[in-house]
Design an enzyme around this catalytic site. Structure first.
Site, PDB file in Angstrom:
ATOM      1  N   SER A  57       0.832   5.451   4.790  1.00  0.00           N
ATOM      2  CA  SER A  57       2.076   4.682   4.664  1.00  0.00           C
ATOM      3  C   SER A  57       3.084   5.460   3.833  1.00  0.00           C
ATOM      4  O   SER A  57       2.762   6.470   3.213  1.00  0.00           O
ATOM      5  CB  SER A  57       1.791   3.346   3.978  1.00  0.00           C
ATOM      6  OG  SER A  57       1.503   3.576   2.608  1.00  0.00           O
ATOM      7  N   LYS A  58       4.289   4.944   3.836  1.00  0.00           N
ATOM      8  CA  LYS A  58       5.346   5.578   3.054  1.00  0.00           C
ATOM      9  C   LYS A  58       4.957   5.603   1.577  1.00  0.00           C
ATOM     10  O   LYS A  58       5.259   6.538   0.859  1.00  0.00           O
ATOM     11  CB  LYS A  58       6.642   4.803   3.256  1.00  0.00           C
ATOM     12  CG  LYS A  58       7.741   5.216   2.284  1.00  0.00           C
ATOM     13  CD  LYS A  58       9.096   4.779   2.743  1.00  0.00           C
ATOM     14  CE  LYS A  58      10.053   4.532   1.584  1.00  0.00           C
ATOM     15  NZ  LYS A  58       9.911   5.443   0.458  1.00  0.00           N
ATOM     16  N   ARG A  59       4.255   4.547   1.159  1.00  0.00           N
ATOM     17  CA  ARG A  59       3.857   4.485  -0.249  1.00  0.00           C
ATOM     18  C   ARG A  59       2.924   5.631  -0.639  1.00  0.00           C
ATOM     19  O   ARG A  59       2.974   6.120  -1.759  1.00  0.00           O
ATOM     20  CB  ARG A  59       3.216   3.129  -0.567  1.00  0.00           C
ATOM     21  CG  ARG A  59       3.989   2.426  -1.678  1.00  0.00           C
ATOM     22  CD  ARG A  59       3.421   1.068  -2.020  1.00  0.00           C
ATOM     23  NE  ARG A  59       3.619   0.118  -0.940  1.00  0.00           N
ATOM     24  CZ  ARG A  59       2.710  -0.789  -0.589  1.00  0.00           C
ATOM     25  NH1 ARG A  59       1.537  -0.833  -1.217  1.00  0.00           N
ATOM     26  NH2 ARG A  59       2.963  -1.644   0.368  1.00  0.00           N
TER      27      ARG A  59
ATOM     28  N   ASP B 276       5.097   8.515  -1.403  1.00  0.00           N
ATOM     29  CA  ASP B 276       5.749   8.383  -2.709  1.00  0.00           C
ATOM     30  C   ASP B 276       4.745   8.654  -3.833  1.00  0.00           C
ATOM     31  O   ASP B 276       5.043   9.344  -4.809  1.00  0.00           O
ATOM     32  CB  ASP B 276       6.329   6.969  -2.880  1.00  0.00           C
ATOM     33  CG  ASP B 276       7.449   6.704  -1.873  1.00  0.00           C
ATOM     34  OD1 ASP B 276       7.972   7.692  -1.317  1.00  0.00           O
ATOM     35  OD2 ASP B 276       7.780   5.529  -1.636  1.00  0.00           O
TER      36      ASP B 276
END
Ligand code: GLU
Length: 504
Positions: A259-261, A264
């Site tokens: 995921s994008k998380r 990050d």
């Protein structure tokens, strides 16, 4: 039958790197077979549309060199390629199913559906419950007509017969058999916006656009049985495309979907290009902006879910087109190995023309007020690039070629700067002074300095380590005589003198 594949993103946000891989595999497969690669924009869910997303998809594919044969921008014989422009087409097919009794109108309001969900555990709108609901199967024809004429909102649902075996053949996964009873009577069309749902539009378009292979992410596998039923309902089973559901991209740790998380959290991009969220203004960095080359991203993504026959790792697009196969796609998820992505970029950076890297570096130098000679920059780049993963690292890796150190790494100094260093370096300066050609022939420079060290009976390290500190400011950098050959005799002497003054 001609190979025709489509990448069919919904423009609900930036294209995720997993979506890019789907596009790539479609492209590779199409090109391998001399087929067509279509880009279809699936924008029937108006509430989820995000401005800029469609342009972002186009720009991403273009950057990566995934060329679209037919699409919104490119046009083509099956236009339009944007679903919101195909409303009338879908309507006709919905009407066909209604007319043949394969679909029905349903008038249940969201509140009524909610009540049923509370009443009946695991409620599903299907053969066992549709008789309890308000639809064209339970109401008279006259009532249905009246409701529609009165402008009452409705949906059209597919009438799924229970207890039928649905066979989905997937070229990666083999045959998957599902019992139709687990499916609900899916909504195909909503009167509220006059638009079909994803399932109907997707199947109708794949058929009309003569798609031969549906290659998409594993997350769409649960939709496949319903799609097979739709093909059956329309009588298109004979021409049904082959399915290939690609393995998920997993978190680097391997547990769960990337995921994008994760990006990050672990510091890597999950989008091909930078994306600015139009609502929040948040900016997410992209592979392009991080300094990746498109060929590195392509190579990296190609190997996330597909394995070549040999242990070759470096592939050009052309080689991928030649070697790609579904047989060598894995069924299980592909772990996202971000270090590997850097490794690929490192490789492709070594293949660039020095001149291109110099062109990229020059503005950076100029922004620091450095107007170095082009040959010097070329020499620095040629010497140092093997240490880089990204061209953006040029400055941090090579700055000491262009500016003399003003501070000296304490640890290095403590370790290597001895009481006698001052005198020894002064002698070294005197020695260099005597070498008229110092800085022009590095092998000769090295030989002469080594000879000199030997004649003085000094330890090589006692001279070379402080020499390096004087030139670089720390115990790092390339071979000393590669460095001095680039900065030249005068600058070498200046730096030794300065270090003696400052460190002493
Ligand atoms: N619109 C779907 C998506 O966003 C397409 C899925 C498919 O390829 O059938 O991925």
């Amino acid at each position: 039958m001609k190979v025709r594949v489509r990448f069919a993103p919904s423009p609900t946000g930036p294209l995720h790197i997993g979506g890019v891989r789907t596009a790539l595999y479609n492209y590779l497969f199409a090109k391998q077979h001399g087929g067509d690669f279509l880009l279809r924009i699936e924008d029937t869910d108006a509430a989820r549309l995000v401005p800029g997303a469609e342009a972002y998809i186009n720009e991403s594919l273009q950057w990566l060199g995934i060329k679209v044969d037919e699409g919104v921008k490119e046009g083509g014989a099956y236009a339009p390629y944007k679903q919101s422009e195909r409303k009338e087409i879908y309507k006709r097919y919905v009407e066909q199913l209604l007319h043949e009794g394969k679909a029905y109108y349903a008038f249940d309001t969201p509140e009524e559906l909610e009540i049923k969900r509370l009443e009946i555990k695991n409620f599903q709108y299907d053969a066992s419950t549709r008789i309890l609901m308000c639809n064209s199967l339970t109401r008279s024809e006259a009532e249905v007509k009246e409701r529609i004429n009165n402008g009452e909102q409705y949906v059209v649902r597919l009438r799924i017969e229970p207890n039928e075996e649905i066979h989905v053949f997937d070229v990666i996964r083999g045959e998957v058999v599902v019992n139709s009873s687990i499916l609900d009577d899916k909504v195909l069309f909503k009167s509220s916006d006059g638009l079909p749902t994803y399932h109907l539009a997707n199947v109708v378009d794949d058929h009309l656009m003569e798609i031969s292979h549906v290659i998409r992410g594993e997350e769409w596998l649960p939709s496949a049985p319903l799609h097979v039923l739709l093909y059956r309902a329309f009588g298109w089973e004979e021409n049904m495309p082959q399915f290939a559901h690609l393995p998920l991209l997993l978190k680097p740790e391997g547990n769960g979907k990337l995921s994008k998380r994760d990006g990050d959290r672990l510091g890597f991009p999950v989008f091909p290009l930078e994306w600015k969220d139009p609502k929040t203004g948040d900016v997410s960095t992209g592979y392009r902006e991080t300094g990746y080359y498109p060929e590195a991203v392509i190579n990296f993504l190609a190997l996330l879910g597909w394995h070549p026959e040999t242990d070759q790792e470096i592939f050009s697009m052309q080689e991928l087109i030649e070697q790609f196969s579904f047989e060598r796609c894995s069924k299980s998820g592909a772990k996202f190995d971000f270090e590997k992505a850097k490794w690929f970029n490192h490789h492709y950076l070594q293949q660039k023309f020095v001149d291109d890297l110099v062109k990229e570096f020059q503005p950076v130098l100029q922004s620091k007020g450095i107007f170095a000679d082009k040959t010097m920059i070329e020499n620095v780049v040629a010497l140092m690039r093997e240490r880089l993963n990204f061209a953006q690292e040029l400055w941090e890796t090579t700055s000491y070629f262009f500016v003399a150190p003003i501070i000296y790494d304490e640890k290095s100094v403590q370790k290597h700067w001895k009481p006698e260093t001052k005198n020894q370096l002064s002698e070294l300066m005197a020695q260099i002074e005597t070498m008229a050609d110092f800085g022009t022939k590095k092998e000769e420079d090295e030989a002469l300095i080594m000879e000199w060290i030997k004649s003085k009976e000094y330890k090589t390290g006692n001279i070379m380590n402080p020499f390096r500190i004087a030139l670089v400011g720390a115990s790092k950098g390339p071979h000393i005589f590669d460095l001095t050959a680039i900065i030249g005799k005068e600058e070498t002497l200046r730096r030794i003198k300065k270090a003696i003054e400052v460190i002493q």
